[in-house]
Design a protein around this motif. Sequence first.
Motif, mmCIF file in Angstrom:
data_model
loop_
_atom_site.group_PDB
_atom_site.id
_atom_site.type_symbol
_atom_site.label_atom_id
_atom_site.label_comp_id
_atom_site.label_asym_id
_atom_site.label_seq_id
_atom_site.Cartn_x
_atom_site.Cartn_y
_atom_site.Cartn_z
ATOM 1 N N SER A 243 -15.244 50.034 12.049
ATOM 2 C CA SER A 243 -14.841 51.430 12.137
ATOM 3 C C SER A 243 -14.769 51.881 13.592
ATOM 4 O O SER A 243 -13.838 52.588 13.997
ATOM 5 C CB SER A 243 -15.832 52.310 11.362
ATOM 6 N N GLY A 244 -15.747 51.459 14.376
ATOM 7 C CA GLY A 244 -15.742 51.800 15.794
ATOM 8 C C GLY A 244 -14.560 51.189 16.527
ATOM 9 O O GLY A 244 -13.937 51.834 17.387
ATOM 10 N N SER A 245 -14.221 49.948 16.195
ATOM 11 C CA SER A 245 -13.090 49.277 16.840
ATOM 12 C C SER A 245 -11.777 49.965 16.473
ATOM 13 O O SER A 245 -10.895 50.125 17.331
ATOM 14 C CB SER A 245 -13.041 47.805 16.416
ATOM 15 N N SER B 123 -11.421 53.120 15.612
ATOM 16 C CA SER B 123 -11.407 54.416 16.294
ATOM 17 C C SER B 123 -10.973 54.274 17.743
ATOM 18 O O SER B 123 -10.165 55.068 18.258
ATOM 19 C CB SER B 123 -12.798 55.052 16.220
ATOM 20 N N THR B 124 -11.474 53.247 18.411
ATOM 21 C CA THR B 124 -11.090 52.985 19.800
ATOM 22 C C THR B 124 -9.600 52.677 19.911
ATOM 23 O O THR B 124 -8.909 53.150 20.815
ATOM 24 C CB THR B 124 -11.910 51.818 20.373
ATOM 25 N N ALA B 125 -9.093 51.880 18.963
ATOM 26 C CA ALA B 125 -7.682 51.504 18.970
ATOM 27 C C ALA B 125 -6.788 52.717 18.726
ATOM 28 O O ALA B 125 -5.734 52.864 19.352
ATOM 29 C CB ALA B 125 -7.424 50.433 17.913
ATOM 30 N N GLY C 215 -5.063 44.021 21.810
ATOM 31 C CA GLY C 215 -6.245 44.865 21.912
ATOM 32 C C GLY C 215 -7.103 44.811 20.659
ATOM 33 O O GLY C 215 -8.342 44.752 20.732
ATOM 34 N N THR D 156 -7.483 55.816 19.447
ATOM 35 C CA THR D 156 -7.522 56.644 20.651
ATOM 36 C C THR D 156 -6.571 56.094 21.715
ATOM 37 O O THR D 156 -5.823 56.852 22.358
ATOM 38 C CB THR D 156 -8.953 56.699 21.212
ATOM 39 N N ALA D 157 -6.573 54.781 21.896
ATOM 40 C CA ALA D 157 -5.680 54.152 22.869
ATOM 41 C C ALA D 157 -4.217 54.311 22.461
ATOM 42 O O ALA D 157 -3.332 54.470 23.312
ATOM 43 C CB ALA D 157 -6.030 52.675 23.020
ATOM 44 N N SER E 157 -11.178 43.130 19.984
ATOM 45 C CA SER E 157 -12.278 43.971 19.511
ATOM 46 C C SER E 157 -13.132 43.222 18.494
ATOM 47 O O SER E 157 -12.801 42.110 18.078
ATOM 48 C CB SER E 157 -11.721 45.261 18.890
#
Length: 275
Positions: free
Chosen positions: A6-8, A10-12, A80, A14-15, A84
């Motif tokens: 889930s964190g990965s 979310s980061t993707a 990317g 955002t990018a 992750s």
Amino acid sequence: MAGVSSGSLSTALTALEAKLPAASLQLAKELFGILGTVDSSAGLRRALTDPSRTGDEKSALVRQLVGGKVSADAAEIAGGLAGSRWATARDIGDALETLAATVVIAVAENKSAVSASGITGLEKLENDLFSFNQTVASSHEAQRALSEPQASAAAKIALAERLVPHASEEAKVLVGQAVSQPRGIKATGLVGRFAELAAKRQQRWIATVGVSRPLTEAQTSRLQGGLNSLYGRELKVNVTVDPALIGGIRVQVGDEVVDASVISRLGQLHRQLAG
């Protein structure tokens, strides 16, 4: 999807935002194509989620795999994701699917209002996805045809387009993906997921404003202008009167809440005193 996956994701996401203002359907199609490649190879999925490999090694593997076959943006996004961390082998595919769908949704969002109906491209997309699911739900023949394992992907896509002949190009991409690569669920289930993503994105630009008493026309105009300036775009502002707020204002845009009401400040004071 939860935890590290889930964190990965979310980061993707955002990018990805930086690419969405100029995104194209071609980028989404390329990402869906990469998803098909990942889904077709259990060995590749294991390699991309192997904890003994570094993120750079996994990213390089994907870039080598898709290099020269897709755009630089698609290769960067897929690379990317590969770099992750993912809890399960399926999670990276789910994330790629979400990013591709988000690109399609952003393309619809970037359209100006539809002149004939006065609705936005994003609203049109939501309506088309809902219409497809409603049409399939009302036809046992369509349900059988779309779930027929022997039918080709092209045949299913052609059928889907006949079911919603006036759908937008964005809707056709998402529906086509759902019927050709449902990834273990019903096509309508995946279309439903895409519709939820579209609805969630649209919600980002709806401001729900709570006030303790009705606003004048001038106050409403100033509120609209201030919120548009704050968020950098035209928002749809829905104002509700809630005397329980006592005073002040409460604004919610998507998941973001700004609460400057008296009742909120009293609650904060109470929590501090109870401390």
